[in-house]
Design a protein around this motif. Structure first.
Motif, mmCIF file in Angstrom:
data_model
loop_
_atom_site.group_PDB
_atom_site.id
_atom_site.type_symbol
_atom_site.label_atom_id
_atom_site.label_comp_id
_atom_site.label_asym_id
_atom_site.label_seq_id
_atom_site.Cartn_x
_atom_site.Cartn_y
_atom_site.Cartn_z
ATOM 1 N N TRP A 187 -67.992 36.892 72.959
ATOM 2 C CA TRP A 187 -68.427 35.486 73.233
ATOM 3 C C TRP A 187 -67.562 34.847 74.052
ATOM 4 C CZ3 TRP A 187 -73.540 34.219 71.708
ATOM 5 C CH2 TRP A 187 -74.158 35.168 70.822
ATOM 6 N N ASP A 188 -68.249 33.999 74.889
ATOM 7 C CA ASP A 188 -67.557 32.858 75.673
ATOM 8 C C ASP A 188 -67.848 31.367 74.916
ATOM 9 O OD1 ASP A 188 -66.429 31.319 77.688
ATOM 10 O OD2 ASP A 188 -68.404 30.623 78.678
ATOM 11 N N TRP A 189 -66.619 30.916 74.379
ATOM 12 C CA TRP A 189 -66.852 29.609 73.783
ATOM 13 C C TRP A 189 -67.029 28.568 74.664
ATOM 14 C CZ3 TRP A 189 -63.687 25.177 74.079
ATOM 15 C CH2 TRP A 189 -63.691 24.291 72.955
ATOM 16 N N ASP A 190 -67.853 27.477 74.340
ATOM 17 C CA ASP A 190 -68.136 26.334 75.133
ATOM 18 C C ASP A 190 -68.034 25.081 74.243
ATOM 19 O OD1 ASP A 190 -68.682 27.535 77.620
ATOM 20 O OD2 ASP A 190 -70.678 28.146 76.973
ATOM 21 N N LEU A 191 -67.348 24.077 74.690
ATOM 22 C CA LEU A 191 -67.224 22.917 73.957
ATOM 23 C C LEU A 191 -68.736 22.139 73.919
ATOM 24 C CD1 LEU A 191 -65.331 20.907 72.818
ATOM 25 C CD2 LEU A 191 -65.123 19.742 74.923
ATOM 26 N N VAL A 192 -69.236 22.050 74.922
ATOM 27 C CA VAL A 192 -70.859 21.701 74.996
ATOM 28 C C VAL A 192 -71.747 22.508 75.209
ATOM 29 C CG1 VAL A 192 -72.175 19.998 75.992
ATOM 30 C CG2 VAL A 192 -69.656 19.369 75.790
ATOM 31 N N GLY A 193 -72.807 22.552 74.405
ATOM 32 C CA GLY A 193 -73.679 23.665 74.623
ATOM 33 C C GLY A 193 -73.387 24.971 73.825
ATOM 34 N N ARG A 194 -74.372 25.633 73.925
ATOM 35 C CA ARG A 194 -74.261 27.089 73.085
ATOM 36 C C ARG A 194 -73.176 28.117 73.708
ATOM 37 N NH1 ARG A 194 -77.017 31.932 74.279
ATOM 38 N NH2 ARG A 194 -78.366 31.918 76.245
ATOM 39 N N ASN A 195 -72.612 28.894 72.912
ATOM 40 C CA ASN A 195 -71.789 29.852 73.350
ATOM 41 C C ASN A 195 -72.544 31.072 74.152
ATOM 42 O OD1 ASN A 195 -69.593 28.562 72.131
ATOM 43 N ND2 ASN A 195 -69.860 29.836 70.297
ATOM 44 N N ASP A 196 -71.748 31.600 75.151
ATOM 45 C CA ASP A 196 -72.401 32.652 75.783
ATOM 46 C C ASP A 196 -72.070 33.947 75.428
ATOM 47 O OD1 ASP A 196 -73.629 30.727 77.923
ATOM 48 O OD2 ASP A 196 -71.795 30.402 78.723
ATOM 49 N N PHE A 197 -72.952 34.892 75.386
ATOM 50 C CA PHE A 197 -72.728 36.277 75.015
ATOM 51 C C PHE A 197 -72.153 37.055 76.004
ATOM 52 C CE2 PHE A 197 -74.655 40.472 74.452
ATOM 53 C CZ PHE A 197 -73.878 40.744 73.162
ATOM 54 N N LEU A 198 -71.095 37.866 75.610
ATOM 55 C CA LEU A 198 -70.560 38.672 76.907
ATOM 56 C C LEU A 198 -70.742 40.159 76.543
ATOM 57 C CD1 LEU A 198 -67.175 36.590 77.166
ATOM 58 C CD2 LEU A 198 -68.953 36.499 78.486
ATOM 59 N N GLY A 199 -71.317 40.596 75.446
ATOM 60 C CA GLY A 199 -71.418 41.882 75.017
ATOM 61 C C GLY A 199 -71.046 42.365 73.771
ATOM 62 N N LYS A 200 -71.359 43.440 73.403
ATOM 63 C CA LYS A 200 -71.063 43.950 72.037
ATOM 64 C C LYS A 200 -70.760 45.655 72.160
ATOM 65 C CE LYS A 200 -75.624 44.876 70.493
ATOM 66 N NZ LYS A 200 -76.620 44.616 69.617
ATOM 67 N N VAL A 201 -70.137 46.053 71.068
ATOM 68 C CA VAL A 201 -70.145 47.517 70.742
ATOM 69 C C VAL A 201 -70.484 47.583 69.187
ATOM 70 C CG1 VAL A 201 -68.285 49.441 70.377
ATOM 71 C CG2 VAL A 201 -68.122 47.619 72.309
ATOM 72 N N VAL A 202 -71.130 48.567 68.969
ATOM 73 C CA VAL A 202 -71.575 48.967 67.648
ATOM 74 C C VAL A 202 -71.287 50.357 66.951
ATOM 75 C CG1 VAL A 202 -73.827 49.381 66.116
ATOM 76 C CG2 VAL A 202 -73.823 47.373 68.093
ATOM 77 N N PHE A 203 -70.883 50.333 65.993
ATOM 78 C CA PHE A 203 -70.026 51.318 65.182
ATOM 79 C C PHE A 203 -70.761 51.911 64.103
ATOM 80 C CE2 PHE A 203 -66.447 49.518 67.783
ATOM 81 C CZ PHE A 203 -65.846 50.692 68.062
ATOM 82 N N SER A 204 -71.199 53.196 64.109
ATOM 83 C CA SER A 204 -71.723 53.696 62.675
ATOM 84 C C SER A 204 -70.621 53.828 61.867
ATOM 85 C CB SER A 204 -72.204 54.964 63.247
ATOM 86 O OG SER A 204 -73.108 55.657 62.065
ATOM 87 N N VAL A 205 -70.679 53.182 60.593
ATOM 88 C CA VAL A 205 -70.032 53.541 59.624
ATOM 89 C C VAL A 205 -69.679 55.004 59.031
ATOM 90 C CG1 VAL A 205 -68.855 52.595 57.510
ATOM 91 C CG2 VAL A 205 -69.619 51.005 59.286
ATOM 92 N N PRO A 206 -70.805 55.549 58.692
ATOM 93 C CA PRO A 206 -70.919 56.887 58.454
ATOM 94 C C PRO A 206 -69.851 57.804 59.341
ATOM 95 C CG PRO A 206 -72.997 56.001 58.045
ATOM 96 C CD PRO A 206 -72.172 55.059 58.556
ATOM 97 N N GLY A 207 -70.284 57.355 60.599
ATOM 98 C CA GLY A 207 -69.438 58.270 61.636
ATOM 99 C C GLY A 207 -67.944 57.943 61.473
ATOM 100 N N LEU A 208 -67.464 56.551 61.141
ATOM 101 C CA LEU A 208 -66.186 56.557 61.135
ATOM 102 C C LEU A 208 -65.527 56.988 60.022
ATOM 103 C CD1 LEU A 208 -66.307 52.680 61.907
ATOM 104 C CD2 LEU A 208 -65.084 54.185 63.259
ATOM 105 N N GLU A 209 -66.433 57.027 58.767
ATOM 106 C CA GLU A 209 -65.870 57.668 57.445
ATOM 107 C C GLU A 209 -65.476 59.332 57.760
ATOM 108 O OE1 GLU A 209 -67.165 56.276 53.415
ATOM 109 O OE2 GLU A 209 -68.895 56.918 54.687
ATOM 110 N N ALA A 210 -66.357 59.811 58.663
ATOM 111 C CA ALA A 210 -66.204 61.309 59.026
ATOM 112 C C ALA A 210 -64.882 61.599 60.068
ATOM 113 C CB ALA A 210 -67.406 61.962 59.721
ATOM 114 N N ALA A 211 -64.887 60.629 61.168
ATOM 115 C CA ALA A 211 -63.817 60.691 62.234
ATOM 116 C C ALA A 211 -62.437 60.235 61.543
ATOM 117 C CB ALA A 211 -64.112 59.923 63.210
#
Length: 479
Positions: free
Chosen positions: A180-204
């Motif tokens: 996220w991009d932090w803003d003092l005034v107004g809402r923060n701006d979304f910059l992107g995300k990464v999603v991990f599957s936890v069962p996949g992490l357990e296997a790897a």
């Protein structure tokens, strides 16, 4: 004004690589531009943004088209057609990558931890007016959230912070790492995300690398690998994709399309259904299109063929404002301007600089404009006309001599078009061989050279319009 000033930006993934020309004051722009782009084997998508240029404020985004790698793979012979513009959602416009190390610590049956080390990020979107962002990372897992520190004014932040969550049993939740991009005034701006599957992490056991940030609305499918969006390059050499492969515009013959009754000439339909006012715009767009595809000679030849198939007289060929006439006129302007400047430039400059009085119409002769030819004797009307005729003859001789000697300098594509025109007219009127010369000169002189002589500023031969005397001389010279 009720119109826009559109241009396009082409992005490969998040990198802008192409900006087209701006087409001013229109809602139906035509570009006809073609590019070659070298793509990395792991590219994800090609996005085309249509923008509205604004001289006084930030350019507006009209919409975008996103062509994914999978879409191109489904069309190995090219991707072509009309595509609706999508509205641009700020939360969907993300870019950049984040360097993460994610692992599951502990043994099965014991208390286990899900650990994520946020190392750094690069090429993040610039959301603030200072040309940067104030990024921080928010991690969410199993209803809990943790946040990193804020790095001020950076699109390449470094954190090197580790976050731990108690692993739920069964480990069916997903770990979401958001930037996220932090803003003092107004809402923060979304910059992107990464999603991990936890069962996949357990296997790897552990995942580490640079991961491409994904839009807010993207969904991770159950069968996708953990950390989907990684930019680690698969094996294979770089691929060269030609825009012609993405947007092929080569029909079997220019201006035709299949029809249940045979071949229907689209140019005939355009000629019959367009008004004289818009035919010029249609012609220039078609000429640019086929020039870009290397098919302009075939396109013009088809127009010649269709025009000559109509009832016509040898001495009035191509005198109407048909699509053939307008297309040939546009073709000469697009391809022949340097040639026109070389031929007309010296004579036009001479006329402007000498400012000699030229008038051949007795009803328009003004003796006061020429002064006296000798002491105490005013020139007669006949003398004024004869003197003007000599001036005009001098200009005309110079111009015709330059035109005759300019044949080798004429662009090859224009010579080829005129050669084909001459052949077509000669075949159509075998008993009137002079007609093929009339057809060529009707385009070269009447539709190309003469308008430029009468209005040199419009053809960029002069910076300013001519005064009244010079305009009259240019008009007589053009006639």
């Amino acid at each position: 004004t009720g119109a826009s000033d559109p241009y396009c930006i082409v992005k490969i993934d998040d990198e802008a690589i192409i900006r087209t020309a701006t087409v001013w004051k229109t809602l139906s722009p035509f570009w006809g531009e073609e590019y070659e782009v070298q793509l990395q084997p792991n590219f994800h998508s090609v996005s085309i943004y249509v923008m509205d240029e604004d001289a006084l404020s930030r350019d507006d985004v009209i919409g975008k088209v996103c062509i994914t790698r999978d879409m191109l793979a489904e069309h190995p012979k090219g991707y072509s057609g009309w595509v609706s513009l999508s509205e641009v959602d700020p939360d969907e416009e993300v870019q950049g990558e984040i360097h993460l190390r994610v692992e599951v610590q502990g043994k099965q049956g014991d208390r286990r931890l899900l650990c994520c080390t946020v190392l750094e990020a690069r090429d993040l979107a610039r959301k603030d007016r200072n040309g940067a962002s104030d990024p921080f990372v928010r991690l969410r897992y199993n209803g809990k959230a943790q946040e990193s520190t804020v790095v001020k004014k950076s699109c390449y932040p470094r954190w090197n912070e580790t976050f731990k969550f108690e692993l739920a049993e069964p480990a069916g939740e997903k770990l979401c790492v958001e930037v996220w991009d932090w803003d003092l005034v107004g809402r923060n701006d979304f910059l992107g995300k990464v999603v991990f599957s936890v069962p996949g992490l357990e296997a790897a056991g552990q995942e580490e690398g640079w991961f491409r940030l994904r839009p807010e609305k993207s969904k991770l499918k159950d069968d996708e690998a953990p950390g989907e969006g990684s930019t680690q390059s698969p094996a294979g050499a770089p691929t060269l994709l030609w825009l012609g492969h993405v947007c092929p515009l080569r029909p079997s013959r220019p201006g035709t399309c299949p029809h249940q009754d045979g071949q229907v000439h689209l140019v005939t339909l355009l000629d019959e259904t367009t008004t004289a006012e818009c035919r010029q715009e249609v012609a220039i767009n078609l000429v640019k299109l086929f020039l870009g595809q290397g098919l302009v000679k075939e396109f013009l030849d088809l127009l010649f063929e269709l025009e000559l198939a109509k009832p016509c007289e040898p001495n009035t060929l191509f005198r109407s404002n048909s699509l053939a006439s307008k297309s040939m006129e546009s073709f000469l302007k697009v391809t022949g301007m340097p040639y026109l400047h070389a031929v007309l430039g010296p004579t036009i400059t001479r006329v402007f600089e000498e400012k000699k009085y030229v008038e051949l119409d007795p009803g328009k002769v003004e003796i006061k404009d020429v002064g006296c030819s000798g002491l105490h004797r005013v020139q007669t009307e006949g003398e004024v006309i004869e003197q003007g005729r000599q001036h005009l003859q001098s200009y005309l001789d110079e111009l015709l001599d330059t035109m005759v000697r300019s044949a080798p300098a004429c662009p090859p594509v224009i010579r080829a078009a005129f050669r084909r025109l001459s052949q077509r007219v000669g075949e159509r009127f075998p008993q009137h061989q002079h007609t093929k010369f009339v057809a060529v000169t009707s385009f070269l002189c009447l539709r190309f050279f003469s308008p430029a002589i009468m209005t040199p500023k419009l053809f960029h031969l002069r910076d300013t319009h001519a005064d009244a005397r010079t305009s009259r001389t240019l008009l007589l010279l053009a006639k």
